[in-house]
Design a protein around this motif. Structure first.
Motif, PDB file in Angstrom:
ATOM      1  N   GLY A  31       0.795  -1.258   0.065  1.00 59.77           N
ATOM      2  CA  GLY A  31       0.031  -0.101   0.080  1.00 59.77           C
ATOM      3  C   GLY A  31       0.884   1.265  -0.130  1.00 59.77           C
ATOM      4  N   ALA A  32       1.929   1.429   0.756  1.00 59.54           N
ATOM      5  CA  ALA A  32       2.765   2.376   0.824  1.00 59.54           C
ATOM      6  C   ALA A  32       3.583   2.499  -0.686  1.00 59.54           C
ATOM      7  N   VAL A  33       3.895   1.644  -1.327  1.00 65.60           N
ATOM      8  CA  VAL A  33       4.358   1.486  -2.710  1.00 65.60           C
ATOM      9  C   VAL A  33       3.487   2.257  -3.618  1.00 65.60           C
ATOM     10  N   ALA A  34       2.349   1.635  -3.451  1.00 70.07           N
ATOM     11  CA  ALA A  34       1.253   2.307  -4.284  1.00 70.07           C
ATOM     12  C   ALA A  34       0.883   3.717  -4.117  1.00 70.07           C
ATOM     13  N   ARG A  35       0.781   4.157  -2.900  1.00 71.31           N
ATOM     14  CA  ARG A  35       0.778   5.506  -2.521  1.00 71.31           C
ATOM     15  C   ARG A  35       1.890   6.296  -3.103  1.00 71.31           C
ATOM     16  N   SER A  36       2.898   5.990  -3.060  1.00 69.77           N
ATOM     17  CA  SER A  36       4.275   6.730  -3.400  1.00 69.77           C
ATOM     18  C   SER A  36       4.299   6.813  -4.849  1.00 69.77           C
ATOM     19  N   ALA A  37       3.963   5.720  -5.684  1.00 71.12           N
ATOM     20  CA  ALA A  37       3.918   5.606  -6.965  1.00 71.12           C
ATOM     21  C   ALA A  37       2.857   6.613  -7.615  1.00 71.12           C
ATOM     22  N   ALA A  38       1.720   6.680  -6.800  1.00 67.40           N
ATOM     23  CA  ALA A  38       0.615   7.504  -7.233  1.00 67.40           C
ATOM     24  C   ALA A  38       0.933   9.144  -7.132  1.00 67.40           C
ATOM     25  N   ALA A  39       1.770   9.169  -6.020  1.00 69.42           N
ATOM     26  CA  ALA A  39       2.103  10.673  -5.841  1.00 69.42           C
ATOM     27  C   ALA A  39       3.319  11.073  -6.622  1.00 69.42           C
ATOM     28  N   ALA A  40       4.105  10.280  -7.033  1.00 70.67           N
ATOM     29  CA  ALA A  40       5.148  10.437  -8.023  1.00 70.67           C
ATOM     30  C   ALA A  40       4.543  10.795  -9.411  1.00 70.67           C
TER      31      ALA A  40
END
Length: 87
Positions: A31-40
């Motif tokens: 979930g953290a990886v997915a949120r970081s990818a969305a922010a990027a």
């Protein structure tokens, strides 16, 4: 006849708890990886008004505009003012 001894049951319970913990932590990490990818993705999205390029250009234009960092400059508004004088 017993299929599982007490030691085997303890081992299976321990493995189950450890496996559940790994799945829980792995899910949170995903979930953290997915949120970081969305922010990027939003940071470089050309249709996002707050992408890093637009923010950078507007910040530089804001300082060059009147020497004060007061967020009163927009490149889009400046281009409109240049191309539509008197409006």
């Amino acid at each position: 006849m017993k299929l599982l001894t007490k030691e085997h049951r303890s081992l299976l319970i321990t493995v189950g708890v450890i496996g559940a913990g790994i799945l829980y932590i792995g899910g949170r990490g995903a979930g953290a990886v997915a949120r970081s990818a969305a922010a990027a993705g939003n940071a470089v999205n050309p249709t996002n008004r707050h992408n890093i390029f637009a923010e950078g250009v507007n910040s530089i234009g804001d300082i060059l505009n009147d020497g004060v960092d007061d967020d009163d400059f927009s490149l889009g508004a400046w281009i409109f003012d240049i191309t539509h004088p008197g409006q």
